[in-house]
Design an enzyme around this catalytic site. Structure first.
Site, mmCIF file in Angstrom:
data_model
loop_
_atom_site.group_PDB
_atom_site.id
_atom_site.type_symbol
_atom_site.label_atom_id
_atom_site.label_comp_id
_atom_site.label_asym_id
_atom_site.label_seq_id
_atom_site.Cartn_x
_atom_site.Cartn_y
_atom_site.Cartn_z
ATOM 1 N N CYS A 33 0.844 -1.211 0.000
ATOM 2 C CA CYS A 33 0.000 0.000 0.000
ATOM 3 C C CYS A 33 0.868 1.245 0.000
ATOM 4 C CB CYS A 33 -0.930 0.007 1.218
ATOM 5 S SG CYS A 33 -0.032 0.051 2.776
ATOM 6 N N CYS A 36 3.392 1.698 2.740
ATOM 7 C CA CYS A 36 4.637 0.955 2.509
ATOM 8 C C CYS A 36 5.623 1.815 1.722
ATOM 9 C CB CYS A 36 4.360 -0.335 1.745
ATOM 10 S SG CYS A 36 3.312 -1.511 2.600
ATOM 11 N N CYS A 100 45.166 -22.086 -9.078
ATOM 12 C CA CYS A 100 45.495 -22.273 -7.671
ATOM 13 C C CYS A 100 44.546 -21.448 -6.822
ATOM 14 C CB CYS A 100 46.941 -21.891 -7.370
ATOM 15 S SG CYS A 100 47.284 -20.127 -7.633
ATOM 16 N N CYS A 103 44.287 -17.769 -7.403
ATOM 17 C CA CYS A 103 43.451 -17.369 -8.545
ATOM 18 C C CYS A 103 41.999 -17.212 -8.117
ATOM 19 C CB CYS A 103 43.531 -18.411 -9.655
ATOM 20 S SG CYS A 103 45.178 -18.647 -10.341
ATOM 21 N N ASP A 516 11.426 -39.044 13.529
ATOM 22 C CA ASP A 516 9.982 -39.091 13.647
ATOM 23 C C ASP A 516 9.585 -40.569 13.524
ATOM 24 O OD1 ASP A 516 7.199 -38.287 13.489
ATOM 25 O OD2 ASP A 516 7.358 -38.759 11.360
ATOM 26 N N ASP A 711 9.351 -36.637 7.799
ATOM 27 C CA ASP A 711 8.803 -36.612 6.441
ATOM 28 C C ASP A 711 7.492 -35.862 6.325
ATOM 29 O OD1 ASP A 711 7.143 -38.410 7.790
ATOM 30 O OD2 ASP A 711 6.764 -39.564 5.966
ATOM 31 N N ASP A 715 6.601 -32.166 10.799
ATOM 32 C CA ASP A 715 8.028 -32.297 11.125
ATOM 33 C C ASP A 715 8.833 -31.064 10.721
ATOM 34 O OD1 ASP A 715 7.712 -34.889 12.119
ATOM 35 O OD2 ASP A 715 7.889 -35.763 10.121
#
Length: 826
Positions: A33, A36, A100, A103, A516, A711, A715
């Site tokens: 808005c 903001c 190396c 570099c 879990d 999973d 979790d």
């Protein structure tokens, strides 16, 4: 964001700038808005050095004019604190010519100095640079141009063909190594042959004479240095002039010193003291040949290190059979769209992610999961691009293309992990920043000390050149990234994806792995494990009622009936009682199914003891009644996965403490824990409570030292709270996004594999770093001659070149051993 040199009229500025003014455009998030807009403008305007800030709500951009001391980084921090973060993007560059660690440091410094760049990481092993920029704030071509001007060949990765470029560079190295070797061989034989066989030296010099032999050595050594060896001068000398010497600078200065001294000894011998008229053409030529050989072996090993990514990329077919009105037409993958229907014949790879629309087959998904057994597929089942259709023909409707496919996401994860700098690399970066200048200073000091001690200019020069040549920052620069590349590539082949490279280091040092229960240690799908009394007729009635329910326990009963081939009658008047059960009329009988609270008090009395024993064994008791009388009880349980107990035992064998955190009932959790061999159990824990449980298990109550494996959506908070979050690839998208490590198959043993891989990689990195630092610490003083006063040896420049070349090869070869990591349980 874009950077321009233009500026609005001076009248538009809130204050007159005192230095060169810059303009920048930042793309913002969180703009909703007009307030903001005002707040974002105030936040920017308050920063010292900001002359003007204008925020546009429609385009969600901030146009800023500023000069010192303001910077884009400060603006981004202020906007982020205010809730309007500036968007960021990542640009990948292909960078050739890095040899190396010095570099990579210079490439990073050049990139970080460019407008709009937040950070940059250069990777010596992959020959790439990853640049984080403010969105739109830096042009990929401009960044590549800046790196190219610094002495490296850079191009935006989208425009470069890194594999082709690496192959071409490898072929050039092979060619130049052969040329250098052939030209060097006569120089080496004529000079060093006499040290091995003195009679050969006297015969040769008596036959030809010293002058012609030295002249021949000059011609051939010069051809080696300014032919195959010209690369060292083209890169090393300009780097030295810029005050940023690298490995090429050491080689260039060392070989040029030996060659120049020899030229003076050959053509202007009177300029040298009596007794110092010796040539070292063989040293200059052999140094070039050996270092080229080392770089050739290094390039070959580097190609093998990245082979895992190449294999993953090669899993996707380039074309597919797309069905249309004219039949099946072979079509390039890039031209296929979501919704297209593909024909996949037996033995072919499935081109893209999709859903089986017709046909049945078994699909080999080992490239994703590491599981060797093919998985049956029928209409409605999902299939993944890159997997192999083994037995029957399939028609697959495309659901994902391009970067949205599982294979593309796997490749992106592996590449992201491979480009990461681990915390251990910070110490290496600090050392290598000063390594080459310090080595050059030590070489000068070595020459000065030898001259002061009086052996003469020739031996002093030999010692100085040996110090320059023996030093090897290449090994230090490769020690960490090449191990990460090989290790994460092998991990991907084993079904373990490190989404964030830092998780590699943290996972190797965890002390506790918490799981879990449901879907992680257990199958995640309840099944009927016992029934009292055993009755096919009773199961038929109960399943008929449960056909109208979507509860997981109901699905377990329906599955049991289907497995026994029971045909279900129609159920009428189905009624679900939330939290209790369900009932319906089946073949004129009123059948009720549910928990004990579904029935009248005392109605389950004769089966309560059975139900209690079921609960103790980890099963959920479900009672059933016919016409108001309880007739029996069915035990339904989520069974432990076959490998869960072995995985827990393997973790204990690795010195880790296994634990389980679950929201399930305490008795069920205790039974599953006992089956798996887990003593530390937190049961009946809500999702928020899982976070507290993870933190309590850690060192200092903050989750440190704890990895959590889960999973489900519930979790996700625990995965974020743990030091390392490990998600089963069979889980939800939220869990996968939160975790730092993804296991592509739902096997607890894969978590053991992840720990094994991380420990192997970190052990390999420590071995490489010990070698790289120990090599230099031990051999630089020897090359300088500190052992000579005590009767010890002094390395010749040729031996120094051979040792230097082999040091990088050793690091690479050691890292390549990670390709043979075996999965846990194998």
């Amino acid at each position: 964001m874009s950077m321009t040199a233009s500026a609005p009229p001076a009248a538009a500025l809130k204050s007159a700038p005192t230095g060169p003014t810059q303009s920048a455009r930042l793309h913002l998030d969180g703009m909703t808005c007009a307030s903001c807009v005002a707040r974002a403008e105030r936040v920017l305007a308050r920063l010292p050095g900001v002359a003007e800030a204008r925020v546009n709500l429609a385009s969600e951009t901030a146009e800023v004019r500023f000069d010192a001391p303001a910077s884009l980084g400060q603006m981004a921090e202020a906007l982020d604190a205010a809730g309007y973060p500036a968007r960021k993007a990542v640009i990948d560059l292909s960078v050739e010519g890095m040899t190396c660690a010095a570099c990579t440091g210079r490439v990073e410094r050049v990139l970080k100095a460019q407008p709009g760049v937040i950070g940059a990481v250069a990777n010596l092993a992959t020959r790439r640079a990853q640049v984080e920029v403010f969105e739109g704030g830096a042009d990929a071509a401009a960044l590549a141009g800046a790196v190219t001007r610094a002495g490296f060949a850079a191009a935006p990765l989208s425009e470069a063909a890194p594999e082709a470029a690496r192959d071409a560079e490898y072929r050039r190295l092979v060619r130049d190594t052969w040329i250098a070797g052939i030209l060097t061989l006569p120089v080496f034989i004529t000079e060093m042959g006499g040290h091995l066989v003195p009679a050969f030296h006297h015969w040769l010099y008596g036959l030809v004479g010293q002058g012609p032999i030295w002249t021949m050595q000059f011609i051939l050594a010069t051809a080696v240095m300014f032919g195959p060896g010209l690369r060292f001068f083209r890169k090393g000398l300009p780097a030295l002039m810029r005050g940023a010497p690298d490995m090429n600078s050491l080689v260039a200065v060392g070989t040029l010193a030996a060659w120049s001294y020899s030229v003076v000894a050959l053509f202007l011998p009177r300029l040298l003291p009596e007794g110092a008229q010796a040539v070292y053409f063989e040293a200059a030529a052999v140094i070039v040949a050996l270092i080229l050989l080392g770089r050739t072996l290094e390039a070959r090993a580097r190609g093998q290190a990245g082979a895992a990514i190449a294999r993953l990329v090669g899993l996707q077919p380039r074309t597919a059979l797309v069905e249309g009105e004219a039949g099946a037409v072979e079509t390039p993958i890039e031209a296929i769209r979501v919704g297209d229907l593909l024909r996949v014949r037996p033995g072919e790879r499935i081109p893209l992610d999709g859903e089986v629309e017709a046909g049945q087959s078994a699909v080999d998904e080992s490239m994703l999961t590491g599981e060797a057994l093919p998985v049956g597929k029928a209409p409605g089942d999902a299939v993944t691009g890159g997997t192999i259709n083994t037995t029957g023909g399939l028609r697959v409707r495309v659901t994902k293309i391009g970067k949205d496919t599982v294979l593309a996401q796997i490749i992106a994860m592996v590449e992201q992990a491979q480009a990461t700098k681990l915390p251990v690399q910070a110490m290496v970066d600090r050392v290598t920043l000063w390594f080459v200048p310090v080595v050059m200073a030590l070489a000068v000091l070595t020459v000065a000390v030898w001259l002061l001690l009086g052996p003469g200019l020739g031996p002093a020069l030999v010692a100085g050149v040996s110090v320059l040549i023996i030093a090897c920052p290449c090994a230090m620069g490769l020690a960490t990234p090449v191990s990460i590349i090989v290790g994460t590539g092998r991990a991907a082949e084993l079904g373990v994806l490190f989404r964030r490279g830092e998780a590699l280091q943290r996972l190797s040092s965890i002390r506790t792995m918490a799981f879990d229960k449901t879907g992680t240690l257990t199958e995640g799908r309840p099944v009927v494990v016992e029934m009292h009394p055993t009755s096919a007729h009773a199961l038929r009635l109960v399943a008929a009622v449960e056909a109208g329910s979507e509860h997981p326990l109901a699905q377990a009963i329906l599955t049991a009936a289907a497995e026994r081939g029971i045909d279900l009658p129609e159920a009428e008047g189905f009624t679900a009682v939330p939290g209790h059960g369900a009932e319906a009329t089946v073949e004129g009988q009123r059948v009720a199914v549910g928990a004990a609270r579904m029935f009248a008090p005392g109605g389950t009395g004769e089966f309560d003891a059975l139900a209690d024993r079921m609960a103790e064994r980890g099963a959920t008791p479900v009672f059933y009644a016919v016409d108001g009388r309880v007739m029996g009880v069915i035990g339904i349980a989520d069974r432990l996965k076959p490998t869960a107990a072995a995985a827990v035992a393997a973790l204990r064998g690795m010195g880790l403490s296994p634990a389980m955190i679950t929201g399930d009932a305490a008795r069920v959790a205790a039974h599953i824990g006992a089956e798996a061999g887990i003593d530390a159990i937190r049961a009946e824990v809500l999702p928020a409570g899982k976070v507290d449980a993870v933190r309590a298990m850690g060192q200092g109550g903050d989750g440190a030292g704890v990895a959590f494996v889960g999973d489900g959506i519930n979790d996700a908070p625990a995965l974020a709270a743990a030091e390392v979050g490990v998600a089963m690839g069979t889980g939800t998208d939220v869990a996968l996004e939160t975790a730092e490590v993804v296991l592509m198959r739902g096997d607890p043993m894969a978590a053991v594999t992840a720990v094994r891989v991380s420990r192997a990689i970190m052990r390999n990195i420590r071995q490489n770093l010990f070698w790289a630092f120990g090599y230099n610490a031990a051999l630089i003083p020897v090359a300088a001659g500190v052992l000579v006063p005590f009767g010890g040896p002094q390395l010749s420049p040729m031996l120094a070149a051979g040792a230097m070349a082999l040091s990088s090869v050793f690091v690479l070869t050691n890292a390549l051993r990670l390709r043979f990591i075996r999965p846990a349980g194998a």
